[in-house]
Design a protein around this motif. Structure first.
Motif, PDB file in Angstrom:
ATOM      1  N   SER A   3       0.932  -1.238  -0.099  1.00 58.34           N
ATOM      2  CA  SER A   3      -0.061   0.001   0.066  1.00 58.34           C
ATOM      3  C   SER A   3       0.959   1.430  -0.023  1.00 58.34           C
ATOM      4  O   SER A   3       0.162   2.410  -0.009  1.00 58.34           O
ATOM      5  CB  SER A   3      -0.864  -0.066   1.142  1.00 58.34           C
ATOM      6  N   PHE A   4       2.162   1.072   0.068  1.00 61.87           N
ATOM      7  CA  PHE A   4       3.183   2.243   0.155  1.00 61.87           C
ATOM      8  C   PHE A   4       3.363   2.541  -1.185  1.00 61.87           C
ATOM      9  O   PHE A   4       4.232   3.689  -1.304  1.00 61.87           O
ATOM     10  CB  PHE A   4       4.207   2.131   1.192  1.00 61.87           C
ATOM     11  N   ARG A  35      -4.453   6.082   0.395  1.00 62.06           N
ATOM     12  CA  ARG A  35      -3.049   6.348   0.795  1.00 62.06           C
ATOM     13  C   ARG A  35      -2.887   7.318   1.556  1.00 62.06           C
ATOM     14  O   ARG A  35      -1.890   7.388   2.487  1.00 62.06           O
ATOM     15  CB  ARG A  35      -2.157   6.693  -0.604  1.00 62.06           C
ATOM     16  N   THR A  37      -4.961   8.490   4.134  1.00 60.76           N
ATOM     17  CA  THR A  37      -5.622   8.004   5.395  1.00 60.76           C
ATOM     18  C   THR A  37      -4.958   6.937   5.852  1.00 60.76           C
ATOM     19  O   THR A  37      -5.106   6.555   7.185  1.00 60.76           O
ATOM     20  CB  THR A  37      -7.206   7.921   5.183  1.00 60.76           C
ATOM     21  N   GLY A  38      -4.466   5.989   4.931  1.00 63.25           N
ATOM     22  CA  GLY A  38      -3.984   4.572   5.418  1.00 63.25           C
ATOM     23  C   GLY A  38      -4.904   3.818   5.726  1.00 63.25           C
ATOM     24  O   GLY A  38      -5.087   2.674   6.299  1.00 63.25           O
ATOM     25  N   LYS A  39      -6.143   3.897   5.196  1.00 69.34           N
ATOM     26  CA  LYS A  39      -7.201   3.116   5.418  1.00 69.34           C
ATOM     27  C   LYS A  39      -7.591   2.158   4.115  1.00 69.34           C
ATOM     28  O   LYS A  39      -7.511   2.712   3.046  1.00 69.34           O
ATOM     29  CB  LYS A  39      -8.539   3.942   5.699  1.00 69.34           C
TER      30      LYS A  39
END
Length: 412
Positions: A3-4, A35, A37-39
């Motif tokens: 996801s990074f 990306r 929000t990290g959700k």
């Protein structure tokens, strides 16, 4: 990849092997928000457990779900134990016979085991749509049906054609797209995956989410994979399928039998090799070596690297050096079970029945499809006629279908 990865990198990875994204701009927006929000995105793939075994054609869209999983998003594999009792009308010119609850539960258990050949079991959410549809009351169904019109449903090609041809359309079939669409509401899906033949159902999900006050999911479709004949879609009933539970040697041999042209489509849809690397293989590898590498990759995915290596060695020993593989099954069968003495000296064998009796096919119909496709050999000779003239029993015939070989002894 995770996801990074940048949004552009994620889009490139996800677009490989995709047929259509509705809409790509919306997917980009969702990926950017994820990306920031990290959700992770909630990505849904639903399959009705209408058959006990999956083949490689089913894994095209499963692999796309894996790609989202690779990027750190939430992969939801939804087993349609409720929709399976309705029967998906996709591609059907007549009403699909409904499955019993027992059949659905049995098939669902095998699906759960098979999808983990591709998906990470620790990171996959397995759900069943009976969880919410089973709790639906009559007024819930009325509210759901009120959000769509009959004319909208009749825009679906299968329904429109049957209506024009004055063929029956059962009311429960009209419910199918609505129930599948509501699944996306219940799961709050950000993305839904499906084959190109599922586009209508997937778009219904977008509209129902808006009707229930949610943001519409992105629809990503994948192509329908052609079978071993390179023409018709992969299907067990057509005898052109590769089952994911088939033995390594049989799977390897079937892949080696596809055309060089079809090989590149299999590379794109059945492996994680990136397009740039596929183009490099095209330029730099001999087609035979490229096909061996493809067969090894696919067998390793569903068995193991060791099994893939062994299958490659056995295939080369048999087909490139005219040697016999390590194991050929021996079967004895009475002439009366598969044929009869012919007027001429010898016997007439019913090919389809022989294939069924010796385990080469699960039914006489499937055997006939394989014979017509040119997949069957008796003593190295392709057999397309339904009757094969042989000698007087006892006699032995080398029967080959794909890469499977059995020595069949016909007894008086």
């Amino acid at each position: 990849m995770s996801s990074f990865a940048s949004v552009d990198e994620q889009l490139t990875y996800l677009k490989k092997g995709s047929a259509e994204i509705i809409r790509e701009a919306d997917l980009r927006t969702k990926l950017e928000k994820s990306r920031a929000t990290g959700k992770p995105l909630r990505v849904k793939l639903g399959m009705d457990p209408t058959a006990p075994d999956l083949h490689l054609g089913h894994t095209v869209v499963l692999r796309k779900l894996k790609h989202f999983q690779d990027l750190g998003h939430t992969a939801i594999f939804l087993i349609g134990d409720f929709t399976g009792m309705i029967g998906d009308p996709t591609g059907r010119s007549v009403t699909r016979p409904p499955l019993t609850r027992e059949q659905i539960e049995e098939n669902a258990e095998t699906y759960k085991a098979q999808v983990f050949k591709i998906l990470d079991p620790q990171k996959t959410v397995i759900d069943f749509n009976r969880r919410w549809m089973g709790a639906f009351a009559s007024d819930d169904f009325v509210r759901l049906m009120a959000k769509y019109t009959v004319s909208q449903l009749l825009e679906r090609e299968e329904f429109r054609k049957r209506f024009q041809d004055e063929k029956p359309i059962s009311l429960h079939e009209l419910l199918y797209p609505l129930v599948q669409g509501y699944d996306s509401v219940a799961l709050e899906a950000d993305v839904e995956l499906g084959g190109t033949d599922q586009k209508f159902n997937l778009l219904v999900g977008r509209e129902l989410q808006r009707a229930y006050g949610q943001e519409s999911q992105v629809v990503l479709t994948t192509p329908i994979l052609e079978g071993l004949d390179g023409v018709q879609k992969m299907s067990k009933s057509l005898g052109n399928a590769i089952g994911i539970h088939e033995p390594p040697l049989e799977m390897y041999g079937k892949i080696m039998s596809i055309s060089d042209e079809m090989m590149w489509r299999y590379y794109e849809l059945l492996t994680d090799v990136q397009l740039a690397d596929i183009e490099k293989i095209k330029r730099e590898s001999h087609p035979m070596q490229a096909k061996k590498d493809l067969a090894r990759r696919i067998v390793a995915d569903f068995h193991s690297a060791e099994a893939a290596g062994k299958a490659g060695e056995d295939w080369a020993r048999q087909f490139q050096k005219d040697q016999v593989p390590d194991l050929i099954e021996m079967i004895a069968i009475r002439l009366g079970e598969v044929g009869e003495l012919s007027p001429l000296p010898g016997s007439s064998l019913k090919v389809d029945k022989l294939l069924f009796k010796t385990g080469f096919a699960s039914s006489v119909t499937e055997a006939g499809n394989k014979r017509k496709a040119g997949s069957v050999r008796f003593n190295a000779e392709i057999v397309k006629d339904p009757v094969y003239l042989a000698g007087v029993p006892p006699l032995t015939i080398d029967v080959r279908l794909g890469h499977r070989i059995k020595k069949v002894q016909i007894l008086p």
